[in-house]
Design an enzyme around this catalytic site. Sequence first.
Site, mmCIF file in Angstrom:
data_model
loop_
_atom_site.group_PDB
_atom_site.id
_atom_site.type_symbol
_atom_site.label_atom_id
_atom_site.label_comp_id
_atom_site.label_asym_id
_atom_site.label_seq_id
_atom_site.Cartn_x
_atom_site.Cartn_y
_atom_site.Cartn_z
ATOM 1 N N GLU A 182 0.817 -1.400 0.065
ATOM 2 C CA GLU A 182 0.000 0.068 -0.058
ATOM 3 C C GLU A 182 0.881 1.360 -0.011
ATOM 4 O O GLU A 182 0.579 2.260 -0.730
ATOM 5 C CB GLU A 182 -0.970 -0.105 1.373
ATOM 6 C CG GLU A 182 -1.971 1.172 1.414
ATOM 7 C CD GLU A 182 -2.687 0.780 2.404
ATOM 8 O OE1 GLU A 182 -3.664 1.809 2.402
ATOM 9 O OE2 GLU A 182 -2.972 0.123 3.221
ATOM 10 N N GLY A 222 -7.999 4.614 7.370
ATOM 11 C CA GLY A 222 -9.100 4.543 8.709
ATOM 12 C C GLY A 222 -8.170 3.578 9.819
ATOM 13 O O GLY A 222 -8.542 3.925 10.934
ATOM 14 N N ALA A 223 -7.444 2.598 9.289
ATOM 15 C CA ALA A 223 -6.889 1.648 9.927
ATOM 16 C C ALA A 223 -5.347 1.538 10.293
ATOM 17 O O ALA A 223 -4.568 0.981 10.845
ATOM 18 C CB ALA A 223 -7.343 0.432 9.797
ATOM 19 N N SER A 224 -4.713 2.398 9.013
ATOM 20 C CA SER A 224 -3.102 2.413 8.803
ATOM 21 C C SER A 224 -2.778 3.668 8.387
ATOM 22 O O SER A 224 -3.495 4.270 7.504
ATOM 23 C CB SER A 224 -2.750 1.036 8.215
ATOM 24 O OG SER A 224 -2.981 1.234 6.831
ATOM 25 N N THR A 225 -1.523 3.984 8.383
ATOM 26 C CA THR A 225 -0.895 5.180 7.923
ATOM 27 C C THR A 225 0.442 4.565 7.348
ATOM 28 O O THR A 225 1.233 3.607 7.842
ATOM 29 C CB THR A 225 -0.594 6.030 9.014
ATOM 30 O OG1 THR A 225 -0.232 7.551 8.087
ATOM 31 C CG2 THR A 225 0.311 6.079 9.925
ATOM 32 N N GLN A 226 0.978 5.303 6.176
ATOM 33 C CA GLN A 226 2.361 4.835 5.551
ATOM 34 C C GLN A 226 2.909 5.994 5.345
ATOM 35 O O GLN A 226 2.584 7.087 5.008
ATOM 36 C CB GLN A 226 2.014 3.801 4.158
ATOM 37 C CG GLN A 226 1.089 2.924 4.290
ATOM 38 C CD GLN A 226 -0.361 2.697 4.499
ATOM 39 O OE1 GLN A 226 -0.561 2.029 5.590
ATOM 40 N NE2 GLN A 226 -0.949 3.719 4.277
#
EC number: 3.6.1.5
Length: 529
Positions: A182, A222-226
């Site tokens: 992602e 909403g559930a992760s950041t990259q």
Amino acid sequence: MFTVLTRQPCEQAGLKALYRTPTIIALVVLLVSIVVLVSITVIQIHKQEVLPPGLKYGIVLDAGSSRTTVYVYQWPAEKENNTGVVSQTFKCSVKGSGISSYGNNPQDVPRAFEECMQKVKGQVPSHLHGSTPIHLGATAGMRLLRLQNETAANEVLESIQSYFKSQPFDFRGAQIISGQEEGVYGWITANYLMGNFLEKNLWHMWVHPHGVETTGALDLGGASTQISFVAGEKMDLNTSDIMQVSLYGYVYTLYTHSFQCYGRNEAEKKFLAMLLQNSPTKNHLTNPCYPRDYSISFTMGHVFDSLCTVDQRPESYNPNDVITFEGTGDPSLCKEKVASIFDFKACHDQETCSFDGVYQPKIKGPFVAFAGFYYTASALNLSGSFSLDTFNSSTWNFCSQNWSQLPLLLPKFDEVYARSYCFSANYIYHLFVNGYKFTEETWPQIHFEKEVGNSSIAWSLGYMLSLTNQIPAESPLIRLPIEPPVFVGTLAFFTAAALLCLAFLAYLCSATRRKRHSEHAFDHAVDSD
């Protein structure tokens, strides 16, 4: 008396005329045939037009934790250095929540897709439906569901696969992509749209821009950041966060990391769980990040039925118990409390560490912050690049507002997002400054953007670009000035005419020689007599 045998002048003239007329006709037809044959051959070879081989289409469904978005992309079938020059032509947001919310009723997922898929069918030419690949990529929401209930996650994917196999497109599968993928695809999208991979020169040819610096990518779901970027220093190649990406004939060495449970929604759940842990009361709490004069009630299950907060469950946990949070609109206390959801101490003041003990090389160059980062900045009336002081002052001002004032500040007012923008802004501050190590000097290098041109900045475009590396290119089409059947027919006719004329002329030559031979024999006989 002797009789003299001799040909009369009239007879000789008639014979010559008899042979001369067909000869002239045959020569004319032969000459015309040769001219026509040479002409159409030259025209067919030198006047042909090379056409582009047309367009190819691809469809990607970005199945995020809170929503699913359908993107339609197109690119020339003839590619540049094995990668297609892709552009977004259509976007459709699927109504309802993300597919991970269908864990208990997977059979209902296809119904949610139907409206968007009907629109997609009109965006792709019908004769290309069967050759147009369609992919579904699920992100952090499904990654969490798979960890929590693998059977439910598989049933959701199976329901999706069954639906898309009945569609006219070339379904290539529904899969859960990793956080690292992602991040990489988001980085590819950002740099592609900003022209860091290709640009058009004076001759309108796509070329690799000389000396262009790549842009780092910051993505908030909403559930992760990259976070993904090409570091300027020597990186620790032993870590799994280093990847090599090949695009348009160039190879890039990339650092990318995905922080599970640090997406906006899951991070806020961690924050609410932390407030509950530190509160003497367990059913009525204050929240310094919610606006004054605002209160909301949640069940315990809403906060703790997630892998991201399961470790924070109270001892007397009952998912049906109700908790009420009352906003106090305290900017200073909000900023202080939000910091506690990160474990900065795990880095032990190491420069090559962000938080939770995760390795990260020193940031370098410009960055683009998109998705949730952009929407939070937009709520603060900020966009593009700006100073850290501007961000802090805008955050302070927003967090100081009463609930009744927010509809006047937000162009699109939605309670679910409006109540949480103060938390999100302080979350971004700690993530960027204390985590990623952006400073007052480097903060202005962050550009908060939603899209470039008509294309959204999302991992799905990078995914499509990567897939075009695996899709064979088509050869250019050649448009001939004379249609092949006409050309072949004309060629055959005049070739046959030329051959017949040659055969006829050969016959006349042979007949003339025989005639002359007989005349010579006749004259010799007369002389002998």
